[in-house]
Design a protein around this motif. Structure first.
Motif, mmCIF file in Angstrom:
data_model
loop_
_atom_site.group_PDB
_atom_site.id
_atom_site.type_symbol
_atom_site.label_atom_id
_atom_site.label_comp_id
_atom_site.label_asym_id
_atom_site.label_seq_id
_atom_site.Cartn_x
_atom_site.Cartn_y
_atom_site.Cartn_z
ATOM 1 N N ASP A 77 16.933 -7.048 2.325
ATOM 2 C CA ASP A 77 18.340 -6.646 2.260
ATOM 3 C C ASP A 77 18.803 -6.104 3.612
ATOM 4 O O ASP A 77 19.910 -6.414 4.072
ATOM 5 N N VAL A 78 17.960 -5.302 4.246
ATOM 6 C CA VAL A 78 18.288 -4.728 5.553
ATOM 7 C C VAL A 78 18.375 -5.842 6.609
ATOM 8 O O VAL A 78 19.285 -5.861 7.435
ATOM 9 N N GLN A 79 17.454 -6.785 6.562
ATOM 10 C CA GLN A 79 17.477 -7.898 7.513
ATOM 11 C C GLN A 79 18.759 -8.713 7.369
ATOM 12 O O GLN A 79 19.384 -9.097 8.355
ATOM 13 N N GLU A 80 19.179 -8.966 6.142
ATOM 14 C CA GLU A 80 20.424 -9.704 5.899
ATOM 15 C C GLU A 80 21.626 -8.892 6.380
ATOM 16 O O GLU A 80 22.573 -9.435 6.951
ATOM 17 N N PHE A 81 21.598 -7.603 6.186
ATOM 18 C CA PHE A 81 22.651 -6.701 6.643
ATOM 19 C C PHE A 81 22.829 -6.835 8.158
ATOM 20 O O PHE A 81 23.940 -7.006 8.656
ATOM 21 N N TYR A 82 21.709 -6.797 8.898
ATOM 22 C CA TYR A 82 21.761 -6.950 10.356
ATOM 23 C C TYR A 82 22.206 -8.358 10.751
ATOM 24 O O TYR A 82 22.975 -8.537 11.685
ATOM 25 N N PHE A 86 26.294 -6.223 10.694
ATOM 26 C CA PHE A 86 26.580 -4.842 10.324
ATOM 27 C C PHE A 86 25.625 -3.897 11.025
ATOM 28 O O PHE A 86 24.567 -4.299 11.496
ATOM 29 N N LYS A 87 26.003 -2.617 11.086
ATOM 30 C CA LYS A 87 25.185 -1.596 11.710
ATOM 31 C C LYS A 87 25.088 -0.383 10.818
ATOM 32 O O LYS A 87 26.016 -0.061 10.099
#
Length: 89
Positions: A77-82, A86-87
Motif C-alpha cells: 500500500d505504501v509503495q503504491e502511495f509513493y 503522494f508524500k
C-alpha cells in the motif's frame, strides 16, 4: 482510496464499530498527509457542530462488512502511495 472522510458514531464495546451518527466524504486528491489531516480534521469539527445544532440524532447501524477499525497500510500500500506521487507528512 478514491474517497476519504470522517465518521462520527456512538461508542460501543468495539473499536469504531458503533452505530453511525454522521459521515462526511471527500474525493481523495491530497498530495500530502498534512493536507489530508487538515481537511479531514475540519470535516470532523464541522460534523460535530452540525450534530450539536440538530435536535434529533439518527443512528445508522454499520454493516458487518464495514464495521471496525481500518488496519495500518501494508508495504504494498505504501509503495503504491509513493508510485502515485503522494508524500507522507
Amino acid at each position: 482510496d478514491r474517497e476519504v472522510g470522517v465518521s462520527l458514531f456512538q461508542v460501543d464495546e468495539g473499536i469504531d464499530s458503533g452505530p453511525i451518527i454522521m459521515q462526511k466524504r471527500v474525493l481523495n486528491t491530497f498530495k500530502t498527509q498534512a493536507e489530508f489531516i487538515r481537511v479531514t480534521k475540519n470535516m470532523g469539527i464541522t460534523a460535530i457542530l452540525e450534530i450539536l445544532e440538530n435536535d434529533e440524532i439518527v443512528l445508522s447501524p454499520q454493516s458487518e462488512y464495514n464495521k471496525g477499525y481500518n488496519n495500518m497500510p501494508e508495504r504494498r500500500d505504501v509503495q503504491e502511495f509513493y508510485r502515485l506521487g503522494f508524500k507522507f507528512f
